[in-house]
Motif scaffolding. Structure first.
Motif, PDB file in Angstrom:
ATOM      1  N   MET A  99     -14.480  14.447 -93.101  1.00  0.00           N
ATOM      2  CA  MET A  99     -15.211  13.715 -92.423  1.00  0.00           C
ATOM      3  C   MET A  99     -14.884  13.672 -91.172  1.00  0.00           C
ATOM      4  O   MET A  99     -15.499  14.014 -90.023  1.00  0.00           O
ATOM      5  N   ALA A 100     -13.446  13.737 -90.672  1.00  0.00           N
ATOM      6  CA  ALA A 100     -12.983  13.738 -89.286  1.00  0.00           C
ATOM      7  C   ALA A 100     -13.372  15.284 -88.679  1.00  0.00           C
ATOM      8  O   ALA A 100     -13.813  15.430 -87.548  1.00  0.00           O
ATOM      9  N   ALA A 101     -13.402  16.234 -89.295  1.00  0.00           N
ATOM     10  CA  ALA A 101     -13.486  17.693 -89.061  1.00  0.00           C
ATOM     11  C   ALA A 101     -15.046  17.683 -88.645  1.00  0.00           C
ATOM     12  O   ALA A 101     -15.535  18.802 -88.049  1.00  0.00           O
ATOM     13  N   ARG A 102     -16.154  16.989 -89.331  1.00  0.00           N
ATOM     14  CA  ARG A 102     -17.471  17.074 -89.011  1.00  0.00           C
ATOM     15  C   ARG A 102     -18.140  16.278 -87.808  1.00  0.00           C
ATOM     16  O   ARG A 102     -19.229  16.097 -87.718  1.00  0.00           O
ATOM     17  N   ILE A 103     -17.113  15.537 -87.322  1.00  0.00           N
ATOM     18  CA  ILE A 103     -17.588  14.249 -86.359  1.00  0.00           C
ATOM     19  C   ILE A 103     -17.203  14.953 -85.000  1.00  0.00           C
ATOM     20  O   ILE A 103     -16.157  15.271 -84.640  1.00  0.00           O
ATOM     21  N   SER A 104     -18.356  14.943 -84.194  1.00  0.00           N
ATOM     22  CA  SER A 104     -18.133  15.417 -82.803  1.00  0.00           C
ATOM     23  C   SER A 104     -17.184  14.609 -81.848  1.00  0.00           C
ATOM     24  O   SER A 104     -17.380  13.268 -81.810  1.00  0.00           O
ATOM     25  N   GLY A 106     -19.402  19.773 -94.813  1.00  0.00           N
ATOM     26  CA  GLY A 106     -18.165  18.786 -95.021  1.00  0.00           C
ATOM     27  C   GLY A 106     -17.608  18.883 -96.908  1.00  0.00           C
ATOM     28  O   GLY A 106     -16.378  18.890 -96.990  1.00  0.00           O
ATOM     29  N   ALA A 107     -18.779  19.020 -97.486  1.00  0.00           N
ATOM     30  CA  ALA A 107     -18.423  19.404 -98.919  1.00  0.00           C
ATOM     31  C   ALA A 107     -17.558  20.537 -99.189  1.00  0.00           C
ATOM     32  O   ALA A 107     -16.839  20.651 -99.993  1.00  0.00           O
ATOM     33  N   ALA A 108     -18.025  21.585 -98.536  1.00  0.00           N
ATOM     34  CA  ALA A 108     -17.292  22.858 -98.420  1.00  0.00           C
ATOM     35  C   ALA A 108     -15.902  22.774 -98.065  1.00  0.00           C
ATOM     36  O   ALA A 108     -14.964  23.229 -98.584  1.00  0.00           O
ATOM     37  N   ASP A 109     -15.762  21.889 -97.144  1.00  0.00           N
ATOM     38  CA  ASP A 109     -14.300  21.709 -96.519  1.00  0.00           C
ATOM     39  C   ASP A 109     -13.553  20.928 -97.568  1.00  0.00           C
ATOM     40  O   ASP A 109     -12.353  21.294 -97.839  1.00  0.00           O
ATOM     41  N   ILE A 110     -14.325  20.124 -98.017  1.00  0.00           N
ATOM     42  CA  ILE A 110     -13.331  19.500 -99.282  1.00  0.00           C
ATOM     43  C   ILE A 110     -13.211  20.347-100.525  1.00  0.00           C
ATOM     44  O   ILE A 110     -12.023  20.501-100.842  1.00  0.00           O
ATOM     45  N   SER A 111     -14.031  21.036-100.603  1.00  0.00           N
ATOM     46  CA  SER A 111     -13.997  22.211-101.777  1.00  0.00           C
ATOM     47  C   SER A 111     -12.765  23.167-101.470  1.00  0.00           C
ATOM     48  O   SER A 111     -11.775  23.450-102.423  1.00  0.00           O
ATOM     49  N   CYS A 112     -12.719  23.339-100.043  1.00  0.00           N
ATOM     50  CA  CYS A 112     -11.478  24.437 -99.583  1.00  0.00           C
ATOM     51  C   CYS A 112     -10.354  23.552 -99.583  1.00  0.00           C
ATOM     52  O   CYS A 112      -9.280  24.303-100.218  1.00  0.00           O
ATOM     53  N   ARG A 113     -10.172  22.228 -99.112  1.00  0.00           N
ATOM     54  CA  ARG A 113      -8.885  21.510 -99.377  1.00  0.00           C
ATOM     55  C   ARG A 113      -8.330  21.448-100.785  1.00  0.00           C
ATOM     56  O   ARG A 113      -7.236  21.307-101.047  1.00  0.00           O
ATOM     57  N   MET A 114      -9.447  21.326-101.836  1.00  0.00           N
ATOM     58  CA  MET A 114      -9.164  21.111-103.214  1.00  0.00           C
ATOM     59  C   MET A 114      -8.675  22.307-103.628  1.00  0.00           C
ATOM     60  O   MET A 114      -8.282  22.477-104.941  1.00  0.00           O
ATOM     61  N   GLY A 115      -8.785  23.430-103.185  1.00  0.00           N
ATOM     62  CA  GLY A 115      -8.555  24.768-103.667  1.00  0.00           C
ATOM     63  C   GLY A 115      -9.455  25.487-104.426  1.00  0.00           C
ATOM     64  O   GLY A 115      -9.170  26.477-105.275  1.00  0.00           O
ATOM     65  N   LEU A 116     -10.721  24.995-104.317  1.00  0.00           N
ATOM     66  CA  LEU A 116     -11.835  25.687-105.170  1.00  0.00           C
ATOM     67  C   LEU A 116     -12.710  26.658-104.745  1.00  0.00           C
ATOM     68  O   LEU A 116     -13.050  27.272-105.543  1.00  0.00           O
ATOM     69  N   ILE A 117     -12.546  27.053-103.262  1.00  0.00           N
ATOM     70  CA  ILE A 117     -13.050  28.013-102.620  1.00  0.00           C
ATOM     71  C   ILE A 117     -12.021  28.437-101.575  1.00  0.00           C
ATOM     72  O   ILE A 117     -11.150  27.706-101.063  1.00  0.00           O
ATOM     73  N   SER A 118     -12.176  29.776-101.093  1.00  0.00           N
ATOM     74  CA  SER A 118     -11.643  30.191-100.060  1.00  0.00           C
ATOM     75  C   SER A 118     -12.123  29.843 -98.692  1.00  0.00           C
ATOM     76  O   SER A 118     -13.320  29.466 -98.448  1.00  0.00           O
TER      77      SER A 118
END
Length: 362
Positions: A356-361, A275-287
Motif C-alpha cells: 500500500m505504501a508503495a502505491r501512495i503518492s 498493488g496486488a502484483a506487488d504483494i504477489s512479488c513479495r510473496m514469491g509468486l511472481i518475478s
C-alpha cells in the motif's frame, strides 16, 4: 455484430455487441413477454445525449416508456436514489412483467439492476451500457448493488439481466479518460485468464485506445467472453468468480479514502492491480519482470500508478469492511503469472502495508 452467451440455464442471456443495434433491440422486445409500461433509467451525462433517442426506439417497439434521469456520479448509487426510482415505478403502475432499462455507465447499471431485482421481488432488467467500463465489467454477470457510507456495494444481490446491448456507436462521445478507465478492467482479464489477450493489448495499444472498430469489437467481446465463462461456472462467487476481484481490494480502499470522486473505478483498479502484483512479488509468486510488465501496460494505457490523498493506516482499516473479507480474513487475488491467479487469505499485514505504501503518492 457479435453475440456472447452467458450460460446460466434458465437464466441464460446474450450480450450483443455492435454498432447501430436499434433494430436488434426492437426485435428482442417484440419477442419478449413484457408488459407495455416500462422505465428507462439514465443519468445527467448520458440522458441529454441519448435518452430521447433510446426512448423513441423503445416506444417504436410498442412500449409506453417513462425516462428517469438521476444525477451522474457514484453518489447516486445509494438507497435514497433507489427509493426515488421505486416511487417512480409505483406511480407509473409498473407490474411484475414491466421491463426496466439501464442506459449509462456502471453506476446507472448497478443502481437500476438493484431496483429491478427488488421492486415487486424482481422485474425484467435490460442493460444498455454506454461506457467502456460498464460494457466490459458491471453490465455482465448479474451483480447489482448500492453503496453504504461504510463501504462500496455492500447492499445488493445477484440478479441477471434479460439481455445486454452494447452499441459501440454510443461510445463516440466518450472522453479519453473514460476510455482509459475501461482499460483498467480490460487489462485485468488478460492478467487473470488469458495471456494471449494481454499480449494483444500490449501490441495494439493505440488501436484499442482509439476504439478502432475491429480492435474495439474484439477487445470488448473477448472481455465479455472471459467474464461470461467465469460467471457461467460460478454465478454467485462461491469460488472461481473471486478471480474477477483482482486489484479490487486495494481499489475499493482507494475509492473510499478519496470520496469516490478523485478516481474513476477503472483508475482505482489499475492502482490496485499493481498493488496486488506487488504483494504477489513479495510473496514469491511472481518475478519482478512479470510485475513490471503489468506496470508498463497500465502506464501505456494512460492509467495512474499511484494514489493521491490516501493513508496506509486508513486503507488497511478499509479492507476489513470489504465484502470479500470473511471471518476477519481478507481474500486477496494474487498473480502467479500473466494469465493465472490464486486466492490467498494468509497475506501478512506487513506485506500488505508495504504494498500500500508503495502505491501512495508521497
Amino acid at each position: 455484430m457479435r453475440k456472447v452467451k452467458v450460460d446460466l440455464g434458465e437464466k441464460s442471456y446474450h450480450i450483443v455487441i455492435g454498432s447501430g443495434l436499434g433494430e436488434e433491440l426492437q426485435r428482442f422486445i417484440a419477442a419478449a413477454d413484457f408488459s407495455r409500461k416500462a422505465l428507462l433509467v439514465t443519468d445527467s451525462n448520458v440522458g441529454p445525449l441519448y435518452g430521447q433517442q433510446i426512448k423513441s426506439l423503445l416506444q417504436e417497439a410498442g412500449l409506453c416508456v417513462e425516462l428517469a434521469e438521476i444525477p451522474a456520479g457514484e453518489r447516486s448509487k445509494c438507497l435514497a436514489v433507489a427509493e426515488s426510482l421505486y416511487t417512480k415505478a409505483i406511480e407509473l403502475g409498473l407490474d411484475r412483467r414491466s421491463p426496466i432499462f439501464a442506459l449509462g455507465g456502471g453506476v446507472v447499471g448497478d443502481l437500476t439492476g438493484f431496483v429491478a431485482a427488488t421492486y415487486m421481488r424482481g422485474v425484467p432488467f435490460i442493460q444498455l451500457p454506454t461506457s467502456l467500463l460498464a460494457q466490459v465489467d458491471s453490465s455482465v454477470g448479474g451483480k447489482v448493488a448500492v453503496n453504504h457510507a461504510l463501504g462500496k456495494n455492500l447492499i445488493g444481490s445477484f440478479y441477471q439481466p434479460k439481455a445486454v446491448f452494447m452499441d459501440l456507436s454510443l461510445m463516440r462521445t466518450l472522453p479519453k479518460r473514460e476510455i482509459a478507465t475501461g482499460m483498467g478492467e480490460i487489462i485485468k482479464y488478460g492478467v487473470i485468464y488469458d495471456p494471449d489477450f494481454f499480449s494483444f493489448l500490449e501490441q495494439n495499444r493505440q488501436a484499442v485506445l482509439n476504439l478502432e472498430p475491429d480492435a474495439a469489437t474484439h477487445m470488448i467481446a473477448r472481455s465479455c467472453e472471459i467474464k461470461a465463462d467465469v460467471v457461467s461456472q460460478d454465478e454467485q462467487e462461491a469460488g472461481l468468480r473471486r478471480i474477477l476481484n483482482f486489484g479490487h481490494t486495494m481499489a475499493h480502499a482507494i475509492e473510499r479514502e478519496t470520496g469516490y470522486v478523485r478516481y474513476n473505478h477503472g483508475e482505482a483498479v489499475a492502482i490496485g492491480m499493481i498493488g496486488a502484483a506487488d504483494i504477489s512479488c513479495r510473496m514469491g509468486l511472481i518475478s519482478e519482470s512479470v510485475k513490471q510488465r503489468l506496470i508498463d501496460l497500465v502506464e501505456r494505457m494512460h492509467l495512474p500508478l499511484l494514489a493521491d490523498g490516501c493513508d496506509v493506516d486508513a486503507m488497511y482499516h478499509d479492507i476489513f469492511h470489504d465484502k470479500k473479507t470473511v471471518g476477519g480474513k481478507v481474500n486477496w487475488v494474487l498473480m502467479t503469472g500473466i494469465g493465472s491467479v490464486i486466492c490467498r487469505d494468509d497475506v501478512p499485514e506487513d506485506v500488505v502495508r508495504q504494498a500500500m505504501a508503495a502505491r501512495i503518492s508521497q
